[in-house]
Design a protein around this motif. Sequence first.
Motif, PDB file in Angstrom:
ATOM      1  N   GLY A  35       0.784  -1.232   0.000  1.00  0.00           N
ATOM      2  CA  GLY A  35       0.000   0.000   0.000  1.00  0.00           C
ATOM      3  C   GLY A  35       0.810   1.271   0.000  1.00  0.00           C
ATOM      4  N   SER A  40      -5.033   4.458  -4.494  1.00  0.00           N
ATOM      5  CA  SER A  40      -6.102   4.285  -3.522  1.00  0.00           C
ATOM      6  C   SER A  40      -6.258   2.810  -3.182  1.00  0.00           C
ATOM      7  N   LYS A  41      -6.886   2.537  -2.033  1.00  0.00           N
ATOM      8  CA  LYS A  41      -7.096   1.147  -1.624  1.00  0.00           C
ATOM      9  C   LYS A  41      -7.991   0.402  -2.605  1.00  0.00           C
ATOM     10  N   CYS A  42      -8.920   1.129  -3.214  1.00  0.00           N
ATOM     11  CA  CYS A  42      -9.817   0.526  -4.196  1.00  0.00           C
ATOM     12  C   CYS A  42      -9.026   0.039  -5.411  1.00  0.00           C
ATOM     13  N   THR A  44      -5.797  -0.445  -5.600  1.00  0.00           N
ATOM     14  CA  THR A  44      -4.829  -1.463  -5.171  1.00  0.00           C
ATOM     15  C   THR A  44      -5.474  -2.838  -5.087  1.00  0.00           C
ATOM     16  N   ARG A  45      -6.715  -2.900  -4.583  1.00  0.00           N
ATOM     17  CA  ARG A  45      -7.400  -4.181  -4.461  1.00  0.00           C
ATOM     18  C   ARG A  45      -7.605  -4.819  -5.839  1.00  0.00           C
ATOM     19  N   GLU A 124     -12.937   0.524  -1.232  1.00  0.00           N
ATOM     20  CA  GLU A 124     -12.256  -0.752  -1.028  1.00  0.00           C
ATOM     21  C   GLU A 124     -13.258  -1.880  -0.785  1.00  0.00           C
ATOM     22  N   THR A 128     -13.672  -5.207  -3.066  1.00  0.00           N
ATOM     23  CA  THR A 128     -13.561  -6.559  -2.514  1.00  0.00           C
ATOM     24  C   THR A 128     -14.748  -7.417  -2.924  1.00  0.00           C
ATOM     25  N   SER A 325       3.670  -5.486   8.005  1.00  0.00           N
ATOM     26  CA  SER A 325       2.353  -5.081   7.486  1.00  0.00           C
ATOM     27  C   SER A 325       1.290  -6.160   7.700  1.00  0.00           C
TER      28      SER A 325
END
Length: 378
Positions: A35, A40-42, A44-45, A124, A128, A325
Motif C-alpha cells: 500500500g 487508492s485502496k480501491c 490497489t485491491r 475498497e 472486494t 504489514s
Amino acid sequence: MEQPVIIQIQNIYYPILAIVGVPANLVTIITLAQGNCGLSKCITRYLVTMAAADLMVLIFEITLYVTKDVNFSYSFLKYTPVCSFNQVMMFISIDCSVWLTVAFTFDRFIAICHQSLQRIYCTEKTATVVTATVCLVCIIENIPISFIYEPREVIDNTPFSCKVKSSFYILTIWKAFLWLETILTPFAPFVLILLLNLLTIRHIIMANRVRSGLRKNADSHNHTDQEVENRRKSIILLLAISGCFLLLWTVNFIFFVLVQFTDIQFLTQNYNDPSTIAEQCGYMLRALSSCTNTFIYGISQRKFREELKSMIRYPKTAMYKIISSLHGKVMLLFKLSPSKGTDKCKVSRLFAGFFSLPRRTDLQRYHLHSNAKLFFSH
C-alpha cells in the motif's frame, strides 16, 4: 521429423514467458499489497487481484499445460483426473484475468465519468465484493468443463491424459455451453472494455475543453491546472492496462469470430496452414497479456518503481516490512490483543531476528524466543 516453425518458436517462447512472468507477478502482488505506491485502496485491491489471476494463468496454462510435455513428461500431471482439473483451473484463471480487467475498467469509468457515484462505488469494500463475485462466477461457470474430458488412453487400469468427449460436438447442451463460453470470453469483455474506454476518453476530452474555456475566461492560463494534471495521471494507468489488453487479445478475438462464421476450426494439426498459425499466434499474444501489467506499473507509476527498486536493493528490509504489514491481520486471525498481555509488535519481533535490522545481542535474542513461545501458547 523436424517440428513446424511455430512449434519451435513456442518451445522457446512459453518457458521464457513463465520464467519472467511468474516472478514479475509475485513481485507485483508483494509491492502493491504494502500500500505504498500512492494508489487508492480501491485501485490497489483490483490490481493485486488481477496480478494474482495473471499468476494463475501462467501457472496453470503455461507451466502445467502448454509446457508440461517438455518439463513434466512423466509425472502425475499425466493422470486424467489431474489433467482435467488443470484444464478447469486454466479456464477459470483466464476468465478471472479477463473479467477482473473489465471490472477495473468499469470502476475507473465510474470514477472519471460519474463522479457523483464515486464515493459510493469506488471504495475498497465495493472492490472486494466485486472481485470476489467475479472470481466466484468464473468458478461456477467453468465447473461443467470437468465433465467434457475422458482418458486418452488407459494403461494397467490407470487413465492417462485427457481428450474431449465426442458427445461434446454432438449434444445440443454442449453446443449451447460452447456458445456461452465464447460470448463470455472473449466477445463480451473485448467489446465492454473497448466501449468503456471510448466513453472515458470522450468524457475526458469534453471535460478538458470546458475547463480550458473557463481558464481562458478567467485569464489564469499562466499556471498549471492541477485537476487536469491529476486526471491525466489517473487515465494513463487505465488506458495502459486496458489498451494493452485490447491489443494483445485482438488476434484471438478475430480468430474466434472467424470460427463462428466460417469453416475455420480450432486446434487443427496442420501447422503450415495460415489459420492455424494465426490461432497459435493469438494464444501466444494472449498469454503475454498476463506478464505486461508489471511493466506498465513500472513505467507509469513513480512510487511503484521506487518500491520495486527498494525491494531489489534491500530484500531483507522489504521482507521485514511485509511481515510487519501482516501483523494486524495475524493478530485478528488469532484474536490477540495487547490487553491480554501480548506485545503489539510481537509478530514483527518474532520474525525480525532473521533479518539484520538491527543486529541483536544474545540477551535480546533470548527475549525474542520468549516472545515466540508466549505467542504460540495462546
